[in-house]
Write an enzyme that holds these catalytic residues in place. Structure first.
Site, mmCIF file in Angstrom:
data_model
loop_
_atom_site.group_PDB
_atom_site.id
_atom_site.type_symbol
_atom_site.label_atom_id
_atom_site.label_comp_id
_atom_site.label_asym_id
_atom_site.label_seq_id
_atom_site.Cartn_x
_atom_site.Cartn_y
_atom_site.Cartn_z
ATOM 1 N N SER A 22 0.850 -1.247 -0.050
ATOM 2 C CA SER A 22 0.022 -0.095 0.122
ATOM 3 C C SER A 22 0.854 1.327 0.066
ATOM 4 O O SER A 22 0.627 2.068 -0.709
ATOM 5 C CB SER A 22 -0.969 0.071 1.292
ATOM 6 N N ASP A 315 -6.625 -8.154 4.692
ATOM 7 C CA ASP A 315 -5.959 -8.810 3.503
ATOM 8 C C ASP A 315 -5.387 -10.276 4.244
ATOM 9 O O ASP A 315 -4.710 -11.138 3.525
ATOM 10 C CB ASP A 315 -4.516 -8.214 2.896
HETATM 11 C C1 S3P Z 1 -5.646 -1.620 0.113
HETATM 12 C C2 S3P Z 1 -7.060 -1.590 0.701
HETATM 13 C C3 S3P Z 1 -7.606 -2.821 0.791
HETATM 14 C C4 S3P Z 1 -6.659 -3.995 0.526
HETATM 15 C C5 S3P Z 1 -5.644 -3.767 -0.475
HETATM 16 C C6 S3P Z 1 -4.943 -2.745 -0.286
HETATM 17 C C7 S3P Z 1 -4.910 -0.125 -0.026
HETATM 18 O O1 S3P Z 1 -8.583 -2.908 -0.038
HETATM 19 O O2 S3P Z 1 -7.561 -5.204 0.684
HETATM 20 O O3 S3P Z 1 -4.777 -5.167 -0.614
HETATM 21 O O4 S3P Z 1 -3.757 -0.260 -0.641
HETATM 22 O O5 S3P Z 1 -5.799 0.775 0.108
HETATM 23 P P1 S3P Z 1 -9.953 -2.340 0.217
HETATM 24 O O6 S3P Z 1 -9.715 -0.837 0.668
HETATM 25 O O7 S3P Z 1 -10.930 -2.409 -1.014
HETATM 26 O O8 S3P Z 1 -10.639 -3.247 1.435
#
Ligand code: S3P
Length: 436
Positions: A22, A315
């Site tokens: 992220s 995750d």
């Molecule tokens: C992420 C947010 C999450 C996560 C993804 C990365 C991010 O998704 O599942 O792997 O970097 O903002 P969601 O916000 O749709 O739950």
């Protein structure tokens, strides 16, 4: 490619898993839009974040690296991106597509975002809907799926948006579009989600305003380049937290892990299950909390996972389901329907795989009920399907530590999207894994 993981073993030593996905995505996006040169260390050299990098290179941004996790981004400023002249392919990366949708809606050129088979099935209405309210014109394929065709007009309206689901990707998409709108754009979330976008905006000199569950950005924004040190990804560390908990005689230390409180649901849930986790040497690096995490074997017990922890561990559920299968008693997960729209339907795919390994795992609309095998229990062995989902492949690799024989996992190429070097690092830690 497939993984063949022999059963048994224990984990030990000190390891550092790759950089946070992220934060890596966001470092490229903000670095590209900033004025000046942004230097990133600890960057995740996985396919997902590399795709984000390639997208900005295609829009004329000069980016050096990655070399040993070092990336140098020559920012072009908020209005410096150039029309790419071809569709931008973000591969498997939902984060790239959803965040870029917001950022590109603010440009003055048209652009198309495409992805691989898995991403092409994932819902994008959750971002096109708020963007339409901001005055953006974004076309999708049937059912709100990719590809996204974004028609830039350069003029967005600020909105107040109450998100229907707890999603950091949607929140970030709206905030990124808000950087290009005149006035204050606000997003209210139904439950706390990861806040890396907010933290990084502050680091780039454009702080957001936070009021309870609402976060606002004032547009038009202007970013100033800065240095970013990306911590190790807690979502990758999670595989080893569970592995060392379920494998007897384990004692492992995971170094320099990002422990942002909007990401530590995995630690809280494992501790509720009785895991032996210790956070050592807590420190702050570039606006993000970091610690080393020592994990020793423990007899886990089944729990009802508190729903407020679900978005904070979203995750990590594939590997948490493996932990639940090894625990004493029943584990119940509810309020996790978002798992059905990840890289695969992680509720169905994990339930199928666990059942193949002889576990009583019952999928529900919004979670799962798992009867743990307990201290002396063993999972079965055999072949499980990853459905091309990196986290499913890695979760079942760890299950082999408590299986009666080898586990074979198909289609594991996608592990490279988030965890390059997974096989080598796992071998070093004590997992009997090979790829063929
Ligand atoms: C992420 C947010 C999450 C996560 C993804 C990365 C991010 O998704 O599942 O792997 O970097 O903002 P969601 O916000 O749709 O739950």
């Amino acid at each position: 490619m497939k993984f063949i993981v022999n059963n048994g073993g224990s984990l030990s030593g000190n390891i550092r898993v790759p950089g946070d996905k992220s934060i890596s995505h966001r470092s490229i996006m903000f670095g590209a839009l900033a004025e000046g040169v942004t230097r990133v260390t600890g960057f995740l050299e996985g396919e997902d974040s590399l795709n984000t990098m390639r997208v900005f290179q295609a829009m004329g941004v000069e980016i050096e690296g990655p070399e040993d996790g070092r990336v140098v981004i020559h920012g072009v400023g908020m209005r410096g991106l150039q029309a790419p002249g071809r569709a931008l392919d973000v591969g498997n990366s939902g984060t790239s597509m959803r965040l870029l949708a917001g950022l590109l809606a603010g440009q003055e050129f048209d652009v198309e975002l495409t992805g691989d088979n898995s991403l092409s099935k994932r819902p994008m209405k959750r971002v096109t809907e708020p963007l339409a309210r901001m005055g953006a014109k974004v076309d999708t394929a049937e059912g709100g799926r990719p590809p996204l065709r974004i028609h830039g007009s350069g003029a967005l309206q600020a909105i107040q948006y109450a998100m229907p689901m707890a999603s950091a990707q949607v929140k970030s998409c709206v905030l990124l579009a808000g950087m290009y709108a005149q006035g204050k754009t606000c997003v209210t979330e139904p439950a706390p989600t990861r806040d890396h976008t907010e933290r990084m905006l502050t680091a780039f000199g454009w702080p957001v305003e936070k009021n309870g569950d609402t976060v606002c950005i004032e547009g038009p924004a202007k970013l100033r380049a800065c240095d970013i040190d990306v911590p190790a990804d807690i979502s990758s560390a999670a595989f080893f937290m569970v592995a060392a908990s379920i494998a007897p005689d384990s004692d492992i230390t995971l170094e320099h892990v990002g422990v942002n409180p909007t990401r530590t649901g995995i630690i809280d849930i494992l501790q509720l299950m009785g895991a032996n986790l210790e956070l050592l040497n807590p420190r702050e690096v570039g606006g993000e909390p970091v610690a080393d995490i020592r994990v020793r074997s423990a007899q886990l017990k089944g729990i009802h996972v508190p729903e407020e922890l679900v978005p904070l561990a979203i995750d990590e559920f594939p590997v948490l389901f493996v932990a639940a299968a090894c625990a004493e008693g029943e584990t119940v997960v509810t309020g996790a329907e978002e798992l059905r729209v990840k890289e695969s339907d992680r509720i169905q795919v994990m339930a199928d795989g666990l059942q193949t390994l002889g576990v009583d795992a019952r999928p529900t609309a919004d979670g799962m009920v798992i009867q743990g095998l307990g201290a002396n229990g063993c999972l079965g062995s055999g072949g499980v399907l990853s459905h091309d989902d990196h986290r499913i492949a890695m979760a079942f690799s760890m299950a082999a530590l408590r299986a009666s024989g080898a586990i074979e996992i198909d289609d594991t190429d996608n592990v490279n999207t988030s965890f390059p070097g997974f096989v080598e690092l796992s071998q070093r830690a004590g997992l009997a894994i090979a790829q063929a």
